[in-house]
Design a protein around this motif. Structure first.
Motif, PDB file in Angstrom:
ATOM      1  N   LEU A  27     -68.037  99.304  33.434  1.00  0.00           N
ATOM      2  CA  LEU A  27     -68.849  98.185  33.931  1.00  0.00           C
ATOM      3  C   LEU A  27     -68.641  98.003  35.430  1.00  0.00           C
ATOM      4  N   GLU A  28     -67.377  98.135  35.859  1.00  0.00           N
ATOM      5  CA  GLU A  28     -67.088  97.975  37.279  1.00  0.00           C
ATOM      6  C   GLU A  28     -67.774  99.052  38.117  1.00  0.00           C
ATOM      7  N   LEU A  31     -71.395  98.291  38.211  1.00  0.00           N
ATOM      8  CA  LEU A  31     -71.703  97.152  39.074  1.00  0.00           C
ATOM      9  C   LEU A  31     -71.703  97.565  40.547  1.00  0.00           C
ATOM     10  N   TRP A  64     -79.229  91.238  35.847  1.00  0.00           N
ATOM     11  CA  TRP A  64     -78.931  92.616  36.248  1.00  0.00           C
ATOM     12  C   TRP A  64     -79.798  93.527  35.392  1.00  0.00           C
ATOM     13  N   HIS A  66     -80.004  96.717  34.253  1.00  0.00           N
ATOM     14  CA  HIS A  66     -79.171  97.918  34.133  1.00  0.00           C
ATOM     15  C   HIS A  66     -80.048  99.076  33.658  1.00  0.00           C
ATOM     16  N   ASP A  76     -72.194  87.887  31.601  1.00  0.00           N
ATOM     17  CA  ASP A  76     -71.588  89.177  31.254  1.00  0.00           C
ATOM     18  C   ASP A  76     -71.143  89.994  32.473  1.00  0.00           C
ATOM     19  N   PHE A  77     -71.508  89.564  33.680  1.00  0.00           N
ATOM     20  CA  PHE A  77     -71.042  90.348  34.836  1.00  0.00           C
ATOM     21  C   PHE A  77     -70.567  89.508  36.019  1.00  0.00           C
ATOM     22  N   LEU A  80     -66.664  89.499  36.425  1.00  0.00           N
ATOM     23  CA  LEU A  80     -66.170  90.754  37.008  1.00  0.00           C
ATOM     24  C   LEU A  80     -66.526  90.840  38.496  1.00  0.00           C
TER      25      LEU A  80
END
Ligand code: C2E
Ligand code: MG
Ligand code: MG
Ligand code: MG
Length: 283
Positions: A27-28, A31, A64, A66, A76-77, A80
């Protein structure tokens, strides 16, 4: 020998923990790519004057887009993005894009009734010393008057504030921008920050609005918050209005503004455009 140690260490991980860890790293990485490739979009949720039904503003809410997973919601983001500092460039983009879009819509509207745009800010952004300059630049570049921008802060941000927070907010206020407290009533707070911070608007959390019709305690707290707002000359916005009954209770209780699925969900820019400037309507 070092190899063996590394292997032993690897084996203390539970497989599920390992999977969670891998997913977090993925995920990172995703992102980071999203920031570079501009995979974010804004949705706009109308904020409505409860007595007249007039749209007075829009809250900008990030999504986002994705490439494989589709639309990812902010909860959800954003955490982070805050941990990694990526919220700083992401948040700056949100601010600039929301101001640009609002200025474009206002240029096509009756100048007597400009829309406000509300932008959510995270604590990490407030810790950046250049935030007031970034806000000023977003306004100058877009041409949006400062009075049409509302910055939303959560209660927890104000409760755990740093010494620099007040100064930052005062500088932003000096531009003419309004400040709203989001999710009001959910923090573990005294009300002391209402004295300390230059707040203009209270947003009543959805959890109160949900039960305003069927739970006396929720109704009493909601009415209390509205009266608190009136006593302090603050506007009140009820969040998450989903039905007519909640609307009636809040309107009767003199809540000024509201937003929620009863009026509209957060809309794409195209759908917002259609709502604000219906095709086929004479103008
Ligand atoms: P928030 O600022 O309190 O925004 C309200 C949330 O409630 C939004 O969720 C909105 O879609 C949802 N909502 C509105 N009306 C209703 C309703 O009638 N029923 C229900 N069930 N939900 C409703 P969303 O868009 O998923 O955003 C969640 C949170 O993520 C926001 O809460 C805000 O704290 C944060 N967020 C969103 N955009 C940004 C951003 O650009 N920057 C930062 N830092 N945070 C953001
Ligand atoms: Mg908000
Ligand atoms: Mg909220
Ligand atoms: Mg309910």
């Amino acid at each position: 020998h070092a190899k063996k140690q590394g292997k032993d260490r690897y084996e203390i991980f539970e497989p599920e923990l390992q999977a969670t860890f891998q997913a977090g790293l993925q995920l990172e990485a995703d992102l980071r790519r999203a920031v570079v490739r501009h995979e974010f979009e804004l949705r706009y949720q109308p904020i409505v004057h409860l007595r007249t039904g007039e749209i007075t503003g829009l809250e900008a809410l990030i999504r986002w887009q994705h490439p494989e997973r589709g639309v990812i919601p902010p909860l959800d983001f954003i955490p982070l993005a805050e941990e990694t500092g990526m919220i700083v460039p992401i948040g700056e983009w949100v601010l600039r894009e929301a101001c640009r879009q609002a200025a474009t819509w206002n240029a096509r509207r009756d100048s007597q009734h400009p829309l406000s745009v509300s932008v959510n800010l995270s604590a990490v952004q407030l810790d950046q010393p250049n935030l007031p300059a970034v806000v000023a630049s977003a306004l100058a570049n877009s041409g949006l008057p400062a009075t049409s921008l509302i910055i939303e802060l959560t209660e927890s941000l104000l409760v755990d504030h740093r010494d620099s927070t007040l100064h930052q907010l005062e500088q932003i206020k000096e531009l003419g921008v309004r400040l709203a407290i989001d999710d009001f009533g959910t923090g573990y707070s005294s009300l002391a920050y209402l004295r300390r911070f230059p707040v203009d608007i209270i947003k009543i959390d959805k959890s109160f609005v949900d039960d305003v019709g069927d739970e006396p305690t929720a109704a009493a707290l909601t009415m209390g918050i509205i009266q608190l707002g009136q006593a302090l000359s603050l506007s009140t916005i009820a969040e998450g209005i989903e039905d007519k009954f909640q609307l009636t209770e809040l309107t009767d209780g003199n809540c000024e503004l509201g937003q929620g699925y009863y009026f509209a969900e957060p809309l794409t820019d195209i759908a917002t455009d259609e709502l604000l400037f219906p095709t086929g309507a004479s103008s």
